[in-house]
Design a protein around this motif. Structure first.
Motif, PDB file in Angstrom:
ATOM      1  N   GLY B 165       1.054  -1.527  -0.116  1.00 55.13           N
ATOM      2  CA  GLY B 165       0.325  -0.444  -0.030  1.00 55.13           C
ATOM      3  C   GLY B 165       0.827   1.734  -0.108  1.00 55.13           C
ATOM      4  O   GLY B 165       0.678   2.280  -0.615  1.00 55.13           O
ATOM      5  N   SER B 166       1.751   1.363   0.888  1.00 58.36           N
ATOM      6  CA  SER B 166       2.405   2.608   0.933  1.00 58.36           C
ATOM      7  C   SER B 166       3.139   2.935  -0.476  1.00 58.36           C
ATOM      8  O   SER B 166       3.425   4.046  -0.958  1.00 58.36           O
ATOM      9  N   ILE B 167       3.884   1.777  -0.892  1.00 62.51           N
ATOM     10  CA  ILE B 167       4.763   1.922  -2.068  1.00 62.51           C
ATOM     11  C   ILE B 167       3.736   2.884  -2.905  1.00 62.51           C
ATOM     12  O   ILE B 167       3.881   3.352  -4.371  1.00 62.51           O
ATOM     13  N   THR B 168       2.326   1.536  -3.833  1.00 61.09           N
ATOM     14  CA  THR B 168       1.600   2.219  -4.362  1.00 61.09           C
ATOM     15  C   THR B 168       0.965   3.909  -3.613  1.00 61.09           C
ATOM     16  O   THR B 168       1.102   4.504  -4.929  1.00 61.09           O
ATOM     17  N   ALA B 169       1.143   4.182  -2.741  1.00 60.72           N
ATOM     18  CA  ALA B 169       0.601   5.020  -2.649  1.00 60.72           C
ATOM     19  C   ALA B 169       1.795   6.629  -2.789  1.00 60.72           C
ATOM     20  O   ALA B 169       1.744   7.485  -3.286  1.00 60.72           O
ATOM     21  N   ALA B 170       2.631   6.062  -2.991  1.00 61.27           N
ATOM     22  CA  ALA B 170       4.520   6.534  -3.486  1.00 61.27           C
ATOM     23  C   ALA B 170       4.263   6.805  -4.638  1.00 61.27           C
ATOM     24  O   ALA B 170       4.918   7.538  -4.775  1.00 61.27           O
ATOM     25  N   VAL B 171       3.796   5.696  -5.179  1.00 70.82           N
ATOM     26  CA  VAL B 171       3.950   5.815  -6.627  1.00 70.82           C
ATOM     27  C   VAL B 171       2.952   6.910  -7.522  1.00 70.82           C
ATOM     28  O   VAL B 171       3.284   7.778  -8.428  1.00 70.82           O
ATOM     29  N   VAL B 172       1.926   7.059  -6.520  1.00 64.62           N
ATOM     30  CA  VAL B 172       0.666   7.403  -6.556  1.00 64.62           C
ATOM     31  C   VAL B 172       1.081   9.413  -6.898  1.00 64.62           C
ATOM     32  O   VAL B 172       0.469   9.745  -7.296  1.00 64.62           O
ATOM     33  N   SER B 173       2.245  10.093  -6.284  1.00 63.40           N
ATOM     34  CA  SER B 173       2.316  10.588  -5.037  1.00 63.40           C
ATOM     35  C   SER B 173       3.684  11.337  -6.588  1.00 63.40           C
ATOM     36  O   SER B 173       3.466  12.579  -6.484  1.00 63.40           O
ATOM     37  N   VAL B 174       4.269  10.321  -6.640  1.00 65.00           N
ATOM     38  CA  VAL B 174       5.749  10.654  -7.877  1.00 65.00           C
ATOM     39  C   VAL B 174       4.496  11.185  -9.179  1.00 65.00           C
ATOM     40  O   VAL B 174       4.916  12.902  -9.548  1.00 65.00           O
ATOM     41  N   LEU B 175       3.279  10.464  -9.386  1.00 66.51           N
ATOM     42  CA  LEU B 175       2.766  10.622 -10.627  1.00 66.51           C
ATOM     43  C   LEU B 175       1.817  11.900 -10.269  1.00 66.51           C
ATOM     44  O   LEU B 175       1.919  12.996 -10.855  1.00 66.51           O
ATOM     45  N   SER B 176       1.413  12.638  -9.373  1.00 64.45           N
ATOM     46  CA  SER B 176       0.258  13.369  -8.817  1.00 64.45           C
ATOM     47  C   SER B 176       1.882  14.895  -9.068  1.00 64.45           C
ATOM     48  O   SER B 176       1.078  15.306  -8.775  1.00 64.45           O
ATOM     49  N   TYR B 177       2.899  14.756  -8.671  1.00 66.41           N
ATOM     50  CA  TYR B 177       3.590  15.958  -9.049  1.00 66.41           C
ATOM     51  C   TYR B 177       4.113  16.059  -9.721  1.00 66.41           C
ATOM     52  O   TYR B 177       3.978  17.700 -10.017  1.00 66.41           O
ATOM     53  N   PHE B 178       3.916  14.988 -11.222  1.00 64.81           N
ATOM     54  CA  PHE B 178       4.519  15.397 -12.180  1.00 64.81           C
ATOM     55  C   PHE B 178       3.254  16.085 -13.475  1.00 64.81           C
ATOM     56  O   PHE B 178       3.833  16.513 -13.957  1.00 64.81           O
ATOM     57  N   THR B 179       2.493  15.732 -12.828  1.00 59.87           N
ATOM     58  CA  THR B 179       1.355  15.556 -13.752  1.00 59.87           C
ATOM     59  C   THR B 179       0.589  17.325 -13.942  1.00 59.87           C
ATOM     60  O   THR B 179       1.178  18.132 -12.810  1.00 59.87           O
ATOM     61  N   ASN B 180      -0.061  17.218 -14.887  1.00 58.95           N
ATOM     62  CA  ASN B 180      -0.512  18.898 -14.644  1.00 58.95           C
ATOM     63  C   ASN B 180      -2.401  19.222 -13.861  1.00 58.95           C
ATOM     64  O   ASN B 180      -2.588  17.819 -13.383  1.00 58.95           O
ATOM     65  N   ALA B 181      -1.978  20.237 -13.541  1.00 55.77           N
ATOM     66  CA  ALA B 181      -3.360  20.360 -13.258  1.00 55.77           C
ATOM     67  C   ALA B 181      -4.796  19.662 -12.954  1.00 55.77           C
ATOM     68  O   ALA B 181      -5.541  18.953 -12.227  1.00 55.77           O
ATOM     69  N   GLU B 182      -5.158  19.949 -14.893  1.00 51.89           N
ATOM     70  CA  GLU B 182      -6.690  19.581 -14.916  1.00 51.89           C
ATOM     71  C   GLU B 182      -6.289  17.368 -14.457  1.00 51.89           C
ATOM     72  O   GLU B 182      -8.006  17.073 -14.115  1.00 51.89           O
ATOM     73  N   LYS B 183      -4.527  17.539 -15.063  1.00 52.51           N
ATOM     74  CA  LYS B 183      -5.462  15.700 -14.482  1.00 52.51           C
ATOM     75  C   LYS B 183      -5.458  15.119 -12.965  1.00 52.51           C
ATOM     76  O   LYS B 183      -5.762  14.155 -12.304  1.00 52.51           O
ATOM     77  N   LEU B 184      -5.029  16.102 -12.607  1.00 52.12           N
ATOM     78  CA  LEU B 184      -4.151  15.860 -10.653  1.00 52.12           C
ATOM     79  C   LEU B 184      -5.782  15.656 -10.903  1.00 52.12           C
ATOM     80  O   LEU B 184      -6.008  15.195  -9.901  1.00 52.12           O
ATOM     81  N   GLN B 185      -6.716  16.924 -10.804  1.00 53.79           N
ATOM     82  CA  GLN B 185      -7.877  16.870 -10.707  1.00 53.79           C
ATOM     83  C   GLN B 185      -9.070  16.258 -10.760  1.00 53.79           C
ATOM     84  O   GLN B 185      -9.625  15.368  -9.738  1.00 53.79           O
ATOM     85  N   GLN B 186      -8.880  15.898 -11.782  1.00 52.06           N
ATOM     86  CA  GLN B 186      -9.565  14.496 -12.083  1.00 52.06           C
ATOM     87  C   GLN B 186      -9.348  13.164 -11.505  1.00 52.06           C
ATOM     88  O   GLN B 186     -10.242  13.121 -11.157  1.00 52.06           O
ATOM     89  N   TYR B 187      -8.429  12.812 -10.809  1.00 53.70           N
ATOM     90  CA  TYR B 187      -7.576  11.439 -10.721  1.00 53.70           C
ATOM     91  C   TYR B 187      -8.358  12.089  -8.477  1.00 53.70           C
ATOM     92  O   TYR B 187      -9.102  10.459  -8.320  1.00 53.70           O
ATOM     93  N   VAL B 188      -7.929  13.647  -8.492  1.00 56.06           N
ATOM     94  CA  VAL B 188      -8.803  12.969  -7.155  1.00 56.06           C
ATOM     95  C   VAL B 188     -10.225  13.200  -7.046  1.00 56.06           C
ATOM     96  O   VAL B 188     -10.899  13.089  -5.962  1.00 56.06           O
ATOM     97  N   TYR B 189     -11.007  13.666  -7.789  1.00 57.54           N
ATOM     98  CA  TYR B 189     -12.693  13.806  -8.324  1.00 57.54           C
ATOM     99  C   TYR B 189     -12.805  11.991  -8.362  1.00 57.54           C
ATOM    100  O   TYR B 189     -13.676  11.191  -7.983  1.00 57.54           O
TER     101      TYR B 189
END
Lengths: 240, 343
Positions: B165-189
């Motif tokens: 769970g921690s590993i996947t959460a970390a990968v998601v964090s890295v992805l969130s860091y590098f992605t653009n605002a629009e996609k991040l918003q979509q993921y958050v939704y």
């Protein structure tokens, strides 16, 4: 040091104890016999058949165990816990038949748990819970019952109570009971046979025979504890 | 175990509450439809007002069914986990199933911008999201099970699940860091969770998954009861531990994974409902607990959804927030009164 070259056999209707110093492998031996843990080496035969050739359910109808580990959930009632002993015989969802019910009732009576049967397990004292665990093993209705240190944490009265109950079970049901214990003096008085793990010959005999052979003298270092054959008890060594 | 009658009345009451909650849930929404018309539409299928019928049959009823399946599925998977791991704080997030689904969704939504050209993900729809998150949870579950075959101790398995769970959460964090605002918003939704986006066909797929998971759970009832004594005792009672552990893990994976794939990560239901059920029925017998958590989970989810959709207003609150707001106090309450915890 762990005991090696252990060789003994038990017949039905025998109450036997495994004694020996801490770390010699009493529990390991008992748990191996019950297939709770895999064997290190050697051969275990039950009713002429090797232990490993038994399927899980087949073995559950042959051997029941009372272990030292605490049960995972103590929110069961005494009756619910004892009923679980019937699992090897019940259908896919665990419905209790009339035969199951009467076996459960029998175990409750034999262990004198009638007054406690609707209590939750967390409400019981250690001695009561141990009786419940033995009743559960009894309800499993196996030819062999293995108990790992059934008297630990109990006071003198309850230690004797449990051991006398084991004796009663053996006499009344002709089952074979093997238990590990540090209560050597009580085991001498109550058991039919005793297995001494002494890292030497590991003798398995009747208690009187073992006393005659001076087997208990070698169990503990003589400068600390000595065995008095006349009273069949241990004493703190005098001197130094 | 000897008195099924004792549990029959509370169980019937629970079923009644479920039906009431279901109808109640359908009757309320952003468009106000009179209660009588709702009943007519549900039970007789005739409503004068065409848009109302459309709203009820294509929006509200699928959503209520989704809530029912999501609640039941998460609650049962939580119960299975708590018994298998002998841990009152186990829940669907623990085995890394939910985080696996999050990883799948995150890779689909945010990964495409990162690896554009390398990984040609299609565009993001509900269906691709469901596929991605099912794949994610399935892969994490597979990884956990591979490790599980090497580990004998169930407690170690629990920690391994948390690590995944921690590993996947970390990968998601890295992805969130590098992605653009629009996609991040979509993921958050997506991570807010949603019950309302399922079509009838998606719903039937989810029903199938939950049904298989539930059947596996029901088939494990006897094993689960034996596990109340601990693994060694269960084995001594004739339980084939390795096999039954796999069956229970697969059931948990189907239930929690299926729900998360279609409705997003929904917190706390899986953890809290088994405890609430034990409080009502005061038993550890899974013959009673399994059906009870199914009904109870559905009720709680329907109630949460009714609150989340803010009746008669156009806005909808994120379902995950509502379940957490209701669920977190339950967990705190459980920890505070731990000595008397029914487990």
């Amino acid at each position: 040091m762990i005991a090696k070259n252990i060789d003994f056999s038990l017949s039905s209707g025998e109450l036997a104890a495994i004694v020996g110093i801490n770390g010699i492998g009493k529990s390991t031996l008992l748990r191996t016999l019950g297939k709770v843990q895999p064997k290190l080496s050697g051969e275990i035969i039950i009713n002429g058949k090797p232990l490993n050739s038994y399927g899980p359910r087949e073995l559950a109808a042959q051997i029941s165990v009372v272990l030292t580990e605490p049960i995972a959930s103590k929110n069961m009632t005494v009756l619910e816990l004892i009923s679980l002993g019937r699992q090897p015989y019940t259908n896919w969802i665990g419905t209790l038949s009339d035969a199951d019910q009467s076996k459960i009732k029998e175990s409750v009576q034999l262990m004198a748990l009638g007054d406690l049967q609707h209590k939750k397990c967390h409400e019981l004292s250690d001695g009561q819970l141990q009786r419940v665990m033995i009743a559960r093993a009894l309800a499993q209705d196996t030819a062999i019952i293995l108990l790992d240190e059934p008297t630990t944490h109990l006071d003198l009265y309850h230690k004797v109570q449990i051991l006398k109950l084991l004796k009663k079970i053996v006499r009344q049901t002709n089952k074979t009971i093997l238990f590990t214990s540090h209560e050597i003096e009580m085991a001498i008085q109550l058991c039919d046979k005793i297995l001494i793990l002494d890292n030497g010959e590991n003798p398995f005999e009747r208690p009187t025979e073992l006393i005659a052979q001076k087997r208990f003298e070698k169990l503990f270092p003589a400068d600390t504890i000595e065995f008095d054959a006349a009273t069949a008890s241990f004493r703190i060594s005098k001197g130094q | 175990m000897d008195k099924p009658l004792k549990y029959r009345i509370p169980f019937l009451l629970l079923l009644l509450v479920l039906v009431v909650c279901f109808v109640f849930n359908i009757s309320l929404g952003s468009v106000s439809i009179p209660f009588k018309d709702t009943l007519n539409a549900v039970f007789y299928g005739n409503v004068q007002n065409e848009p109302w019928a459309y709203i009820i049959w294509n929006y509200r009823i699928p959503k209520a069914f989704t809530a029912l399946l999501v609640g039941s599925g998460l609650a049962l998977s939580g119960l299975l986990m708590q018994t298998l791991f002998r841990n009152p704080l186990a829940g669907p997030f623990v085995l890394g199933i939910s985080s696996g689904a999050s990883l799948g969704a995150a890779l689909l939504i945010m990964g495409s911008s990162l690896f554009s050209g390398v990984l040609a993900f299609g565009f993001v729809t509900n269906i691709t999201l469901a596929i991605a998150s099912s794949l994610g949870s399935f892969l994490v579950l597979l990884a956990v099970m591979t490790v599980a075959s090497k580990v004998k101790d169930t407690m170690a398995l629990l920690i391994i699940g948390l690590m995944f769970g921690s590993i996947t959460a970390a990968v998601v964090s890295v992805l969130s860091y590098f992605t653009n605002a629009e996609k991040l918003q979509q993921y958050v939704y997506w991570s807010f969770g949603s019950l309302g986006n399922l079509s009838w066909s998606q719903l039937s797929l989810l029903t199938g998954i939950i049904l298989i998971g539930t059947l596996l759970g029901i088939a494990s009832i006897k094993t689960l009861n034996a596990l109340l004594l601990g693994e060694n005792y269960a084995r001594s009672l004739g339980v084939d531990l390795k096999k039954s552990r796999y069956i229970i893990i697969i059931a948990m994976g189907l239930l929690a994974g299926g729900v998360t794939a279609f409705a997003g990560p929904i917190a706390f239901i899986g953890l809290a409902v088994p405890h609430l059920t034990r409080q009502i029925f005061n038993t550890t017998d899974h013959k009673i607990l399994v059906p009870a958590v199914l009904v109870y989970g559905a009720i709680i989810m329907l109630l949460c959804d009714t609150v989340a959709q803010l009746p008669n207003s156009a806005s909808v609150l994120p379902i995950n927030a509502i379940t957490s707001i209701l669920g977190a106090p339950v967990v705190i309450w459980l920890l505070v009164r731990k000595q008397k915890m029914v487990f």
